[in-house]
Each structure stands twice: as C-alpha cells, then as structure tokens.
Design a protein around this motif. Structure first.
Motif, PDB file in Angstrom:
ATOM      1  N   GLU A 191      13.900   6.138  54.964  1.00 15.32           N
ATOM      2  CA  GLU A 191      14.174   7.501  54.508  1.00 15.32           C
ATOM      3  C   GLU A 191      13.498   8.532  55.413  1.00 15.32           C
ATOM      4  OE1 GLU A 191      13.797   4.976  52.491  1.00 15.32           O
ATOM      5  OE2 GLU A 191      15.111   5.218  50.749  1.00 15.32           O
ATOM      6  N   ALA A 192      12.268   8.259  55.803  1.00 13.58           N
ATOM      7  CA  ALA A 192      11.549   9.185  56.691  1.00 13.58           C
ATOM      8  C   ALA A 192      12.272   9.317  58.024  1.00 13.58           C
ATOM      9  CB  ALA A 192      10.114   8.706  56.903  1.00 13.58           C
ATOM     10  N   GLU A 193      12.707   8.184  58.574  1.00  9.02           N
ATOM     11  CA  GLU A 193      13.433   8.224  59.847  1.00  9.02           C
ATOM     12  C   GLU A 193      14.743   8.975  59.710  1.00  9.02           C
ATOM     13  OE1 GLU A 193      13.634   4.048  60.787  1.00  9.02           O
ATOM     14  OE2 GLU A 193      11.771   4.147  61.954  1.00  9.02           O
ATOM     15  N   CYS A 194      15.424   8.779  58.599  1.00  9.05           N
ATOM     16  CA  CYS A 194      16.695   9.464  58.370  1.00  9.05           C
ATOM     17  C   CYS A 194      16.485  10.973  58.240  1.00  9.05           C
ATOM     18  CB  CYS A 194      17.357   8.914  57.109  1.00  9.05           C
ATOM     19  SG  CYS A 194      18.917   9.712  56.699  1.00  9.05           S
ATOM     20  N   ILE A 195      15.512  11.367  57.448  1.00  7.55           N
ATOM     21  CA  ILE A 195      15.280  12.796  57.180  1.00  7.55           C
ATOM     22  C   ILE A 195      14.789  13.525  58.429  1.00  7.55           C
ATOM     23  CG2 ILE A 195      13.809  14.406  55.918  1.00  7.55           C
ATOM     24  CD1 ILE A 195      14.063  12.439  53.532  1.00  7.55           C
ATOM     25  N   PHE A 196      13.854  12.930  59.153  1.00  6.59           N
ATOM     26  CA  PHE A 196      13.291  13.614  60.319  1.00  6.59           C
ATOM     27  C   PHE A 196      14.072  13.360  61.595  1.00  6.59           C
ATOM     28  CE2 PHE A 196       9.613  13.412  57.424  1.00  6.59           C
ATOM     29  CZ  PHE A 196       9.428  14.776  57.271  1.00  6.59           C
ATOM     30  N   GLY A 197      14.905  12.339  61.594  1.00  5.42           N
ATOM     31  CA  GLY A 197      15.789  12.078  62.728  1.00  5.42           C
ATOM     32  C   GLY A 197      15.092  12.169  64.064  1.00  5.42           C
TER      33      GLY A 197
END
Length: 146
Positions: free
Chosen positions: A73-79
């Motif tokens: 989720e962190a990787e997805c949100i912060f891209g």
C-alpha cells in the motif's frame, strides 16, 4: 532578493527554494520570478512529502513489527515520488542559476530551461498511470481504519 527585483509574496525569502514555503507565489511578480517561486514552493512541498512521510512509512513497512501501513500500500500510494522530487530539484536548480543573474535573465530563459528539462518529467507518466490505483488504495485504507 536583489534590490529593485520584484517581490514574490508568500513563497520565498531571500532566494527561491531556501525556505519552507507555506503558500503559493503571488501574481505580482514577473513571469520568470513566478516560475522560480512556483518551482521552489513545489519542490519544498514535494520534499516534505517525500522525507517526512514516504521515506519513513516505506522504511517502517519493510518490517511487519514496525509497519504503520503495509509495504504494498505504501509503495502504491507514494509511487515514484522520489523520481518526481529529483526531476523538480534539477529544474529548480537551473531556475535559481538564472534567477541569480536577475529577473530579466530568468524571464528570458525560462522557456529554454523547461524545454531542456522536459525529458526528466517522464516520471509524471508513471505517476499518472498509477494515480487511480493509488487513490483507490488510499480510500480503501480509510474505510478500514480502526
């Protein structure tokens, strides 16, 4: 700022990018100064997002015992916020070099600076491609908050 140079209210102090900007630049300055002030304001905000939120949350998410939000989720949100920050820092640096030579110099070269750096902004393609997924992920996380 230089004596006699236009004042950019609410965005920069003595030099673009040297303060924690809290409001966007005023339209009372020359177009080149506005470009430099916008870049400084945007870079400061991106840097805060990256260094205060993305990096710590991504680091904590690497260990299940310390995660605040899961890594995926962190990787997805912060891209690719780090790439976007780097591209904007390069642009800001070039704008500042011209700004240091005076507002007229910056105003006359801002277009060529943007043209020279356009390739670095391909990172926004990646950002935009993942935006809807990041938004959905964020909204799902909000729904399941304790």
């Amino acid at each position: 700022m230089r004596a006699g140079s236009p004042q950019v209210v609410g965005s920069v102090s003595s030099k673009p990018g040297t303060c924690e900007e809290t409001s966007p630049p005023s339209a009372s300055a020359c177009s080149g100064c506005i470009a430099a002030a916008c870049a400084a304001w945007g870079v400061a905000r991106l840097d805060a997002l990256h260094s205060r939120y993305a990096v710590p949350l991504l680091q904590l998410a690497k260990d299940k015992d310390t995660e605040i939000i899961p890594l995926a989720e962190a990787e997805c949100i912060f891209g690719n916020i780090g790439e976007i920050l780097a591209a904007n820092k390069v642009l800001l640096c070039e704008l500042e070099v011209e700004y240091d030579q005076g507002p007229a110099q910056l105003a006359s070269t801002v277009g060529s600076i943007l043209a020279r750096n356009i390739y670095t902004f391909g990172c926004y393609d990646t950002y935009l491609a993942g935006f809807e997924r990041a938004q959905r992920t964020y909204n799902q996380m909000l729904k399941h908050r304790p």
